[in-house]
Motif scaffolding. Structure first.
Motif, PDB file in Angstrom:
ATOM      1  N   PHE A 180       0.802  -1.023   0.057  1.00  0.00           N
ATOM      2  CA  PHE A 180      -0.104   0.136   0.035  1.00  0.00           C
ATOM      3  C   PHE A 180       0.635   1.257  -0.103  1.00  0.00           C
ATOM      4  O   PHE A 180       1.661   1.420   1.112  1.00  0.00           O
ATOM      5  N   LEU A 181       0.716   2.198  -1.173  1.00  0.00           N
ATOM      6  CA  LEU A 181       1.515   3.123  -1.306  1.00  0.00           C
ATOM      7  C   LEU A 181       0.776   4.461  -1.021  1.00  0.00           C
ATOM      8  O   LEU A 181      -0.356   4.516  -1.799  1.00  0.00           O
ATOM      9  N   ASP A 182       1.321   5.566  -0.658  1.00  0.00           N
ATOM     10  CA  ASP A 182       0.790   6.887  -0.586  1.00  0.00           C
ATOM     11  C   ASP A 182       1.840   7.486  -1.459  1.00  0.00           C
ATOM     12  O   ASP A 182       2.865   8.128  -0.758  1.00  0.00           O
ATOM     13  N   ARG A 208       2.110  11.320  -2.430  1.00  0.00           N
ATOM     14  CA  ARG A 208       2.075  12.657  -2.399  1.00  0.00           C
ATOM     15  C   ARG A 208       0.345  12.692  -2.231  1.00  0.00           C
ATOM     16  O   ARG A 208      -0.222  13.477  -2.734  1.00  0.00           O
ATOM     17  N   GLY A 209      -0.109  11.876  -1.201  1.00  0.00           N
ATOM     18  CA  GLY A 209      -1.642  11.921  -0.977  1.00  0.00           C
ATOM     19  C   GLY A 209      -2.335  10.994  -1.523  1.00  0.00           C
ATOM     20  O   GLY A 209      -3.717  10.969  -1.434  1.00  0.00           O
ATOM     21  N   ARG A 210      -1.854  10.166  -2.688  1.00  0.00           N
ATOM     22  CA  ARG A 210      -2.770   9.478  -3.397  1.00  0.00           C
ATOM     23  C   ARG A 210      -2.398   8.022  -3.129  1.00  0.00           C
ATOM     24  O   ARG A 210      -1.247   7.585  -3.408  1.00  0.00           O
ATOM     25  N   ARG A 211      -3.378   7.036  -2.952  1.00  0.00           N
ATOM     26  CA  ARG A 211      -2.976   5.713  -2.668  1.00  0.00           C
ATOM     27  C   ARG A 211      -2.986   4.752  -3.664  1.00  0.00           C
ATOM     28  O   ARG A 211      -3.933   4.889  -4.682  1.00  0.00           O
ATOM     29  N   PHE A 212      -2.212   3.776  -3.451  1.00  0.00           N
ATOM     30  CA  PHE A 212      -2.053   2.733  -4.564  1.00  0.00           C
ATOM     31  C   PHE A 212      -1.867   1.561  -3.756  1.00  0.00           C
ATOM     32  O   PHE A 212      -1.263   1.170  -2.699  1.00  0.00           O
ATOM     33  N   GLU A 213      -2.662   0.454  -4.418  1.00  0.00           N
ATOM     34  CA  GLU A 213      -2.483  -0.999  -3.833  1.00  0.00           C
ATOM     35  C   GLU A 213      -1.766  -1.756  -4.991  1.00  0.00           C
ATOM     36  O   GLU A 213      -2.252  -2.032  -6.272  1.00  0.00           O
ATOM     37  N   VAL A 214      -0.653  -2.323  -4.764  1.00  0.00           N
ATOM     38  CA  VAL A 214       0.193  -2.874  -5.941  1.00  0.00           C
ATOM     39  C   VAL A 214       0.656  -4.063  -5.076  1.00  0.00           C
ATOM     40  O   VAL A 214       0.937  -4.212  -4.249  1.00  0.00           O
ATOM     41  N   GLY A 234       4.988   5.830   2.668  1.00  0.00           N
ATOM     42  CA  GLY A 234       4.782   7.082   2.043  1.00  0.00           C
ATOM     43  C   GLY A 234       5.965   7.412   0.978  1.00  0.00           C
ATOM     44  O   GLY A 234       7.103   7.019   1.397  1.00  0.00           O
ATOM     45  N   VAL A 235       5.380   7.685  -0.044  1.00  0.00           N
ATOM     46  CA  VAL A 235       6.647   7.904  -1.232  1.00  0.00           C
ATOM     47  C   VAL A 235       6.411   9.190  -1.932  1.00  0.00           C
ATOM     48  O   VAL A 235       5.371   9.751  -2.221  1.00  0.00           O
ATOM     49  N   ASP A 236       7.770   9.927  -2.060  1.00  0.00           N
ATOM     50  CA  ASP A 236       7.548  11.478  -2.515  1.00  0.00           C
ATOM     51  C   ASP A 236       7.959  11.052  -4.155  1.00  0.00           C
ATOM     52  O   ASP A 236       8.943  11.264  -4.639  1.00  0.00           O
ATOM     53  N   PHE A 237       6.879  10.757  -4.824  1.00  0.00           N
ATOM     54  CA  PHE A 237       6.874  10.555  -6.249  1.00  0.00           C
ATOM     55  C   PHE A 237       5.549  10.779  -6.874  1.00  0.00           C
ATOM     56  O   PHE A 237       4.759  10.539  -6.422  1.00  0.00           O
ATOM     57  N   ASP A 238       5.630  11.447  -8.322  1.00  0.00           N
ATOM     58  CA  ASP A 238       4.697  11.854  -8.813  1.00  0.00           C
ATOM     59  C   ASP A 238       3.556  10.697  -8.984  1.00  0.00           C
ATOM     60  O   ASP A 238       3.908   9.643  -9.670  1.00  0.00           O
ATOM     61  N   PRO A 239       2.250  10.878  -8.690  1.00  0.00           N
ATOM     62  CA  PRO A 239       1.315   9.621  -8.716  1.00  0.00           C
ATOM     63  C   PRO A 239       0.899   9.533 -10.074  1.00  0.00           C
ATOM     64  O   PRO A 239       0.604   8.265 -10.581  1.00  0.00           O
TER      65      PRO A 239
END
Length: 319
Positions: free
Chosen positions: A30-32, A34-40, A84-89
């Motif tokens: 589960f990645l966040d 920059r405020g947008r969640r992804f389940e990968v 939490g990941v600092d990467f463009d969603p």
């Protein structure tokens, strides 16, 4: 007074013994971004390019967890641990979509076969490939060329004294406006090879020309644009990425009208890109231009010196 039992057996508190202490591999993350969640899922993460993984997880990522929580007497496998990941969603979504579509086209889906089923016989053909070449991963994997650019830009304003910094090095509003307009100017320059070709023409750099030629023979076109391009927040930096399928020389005909054909010269060119499989290569150069920033509703046009430091990362991914 009751007698004290000094037996070490009865003095030790009886705690349950955990025999399975092996780490359990995570099946999904589960990645966040920059405020947008992804389940990968784990396999998708492992298939991503090395250069993208380094941006997502610069400090590394552990894809396992303890199968039991000793302090709680067990763990819930469904507990979400969000990274939490600092990467463009949007960039991340672009990469995920491209890799998923490439995988489905090559391997097929539950309802339609992919290209691999039609070319599988090439792995067992003794006439087409030598024993060493029969292990060629380009026959059994979908190859994707990954090209990234990190562009840092520096605006040199006119010498009119209005755009400046204070004693602490903080830019005033006039300088900030020039930086924003410079970023907008560069964002519109979406052609991949324009800046590098300009550098080739200026320096007569044969190696850089060979790089452009190799990429254009392997899947890119000289007029291609970046697949994704965006300004980084609060920075004078533009991140771009382009993904293309590697041209392997394997030709498929519609509806299987003819057997799969192989252009061996193109396959030989494609195999050169295997040097970049799991081994990203980087190139850095500076580019300086006098550019005309167009006028806005409340700002006149102006000419500024714009310096750009470009870092390219080239990689081959096999899916």
């Amino acid at each position: 007074m009751a007698a004290v039992n000094n037996s070490p057996i009865t003095q030790v508190s009886q705690q349950p013994t955990h025999t399975n202490l092996q780490p359990q591999l995570l099946t999904r993350l589960f990645l966040d971004l920059r405020g947008r969640r992804f389940e990968v899922d784990r396999e998708t993460i492992m298939n991503l390019p090395e250069s993208v993984l380094l941006c997502l997880f610069p400090n590394g990522l552990v894809l396992s967890r303890q199968s039991v929580a000793l302090s709680e007497g067990g763990g819930d496998e469904e507990d979400e641990e969000v990274y939490g990941v600092d990467f463009d969603p949007d960039c991340f979504q672009y990469v995920l979509d491209f890799f998923r579509n490439a995988s489905e086209t090559f391997y097929g889906t539950a309802t339609s076969p992919g290209l691999f089923s039609a070319q599988q016989h090439l792995l067992e053909s003794p006439t087409d490939f030598s024993p060493a070449t029969s292990q060629n991963p380009l026959l059994s994997k979908q190859a994707i060329i990954v090209l990234r650019e990190e562009l840092e830009y520096f605006s040199i304003p006119p010498k009119d004294g209005e755009a400046a910094t204070d004693q602490n090095g903080i830019a005033n509003e006039r300088l900030l406006d020039i930086k924003r307009r410079s970023g907008g100017y560069l964002m519109e320059k979406r052609n991949i090879f324009t800046a590098l070709q300009r550098n080739v023409n200026k320096e007569n750099n044969v190696a850089e020309q060979h790089l452009i030629d190799m990429l254009c023979m392997s899947g890119f076109d000289r007029e291609d644009e970046w697949g994704f391009r965006a300004l980084e927040p609060s920075r004078c930096c533009i991140s771009s990425i382009a993904l293309v399928l590697l041209k392997t020389g394997i030709s498929h005909h519609p509806n299987g009208e003819k057997p799969v054909e192989v252009d061996y010269a193109q396959m030989a060119t494609a195999q050169k890109l295997l040097l970049f499989w799991r081994k990203p290569a980087r190139k850095c150069w500076w580019d300086g231009l006098d550019v005309e920033l167009p006028a806005t509703a409340d700002k006149p046009a102006m000419t500024v010196k714009l310096w750009a430091r470009r870092v390219w990362t080239l990689e081959l991914s096999l899916v």
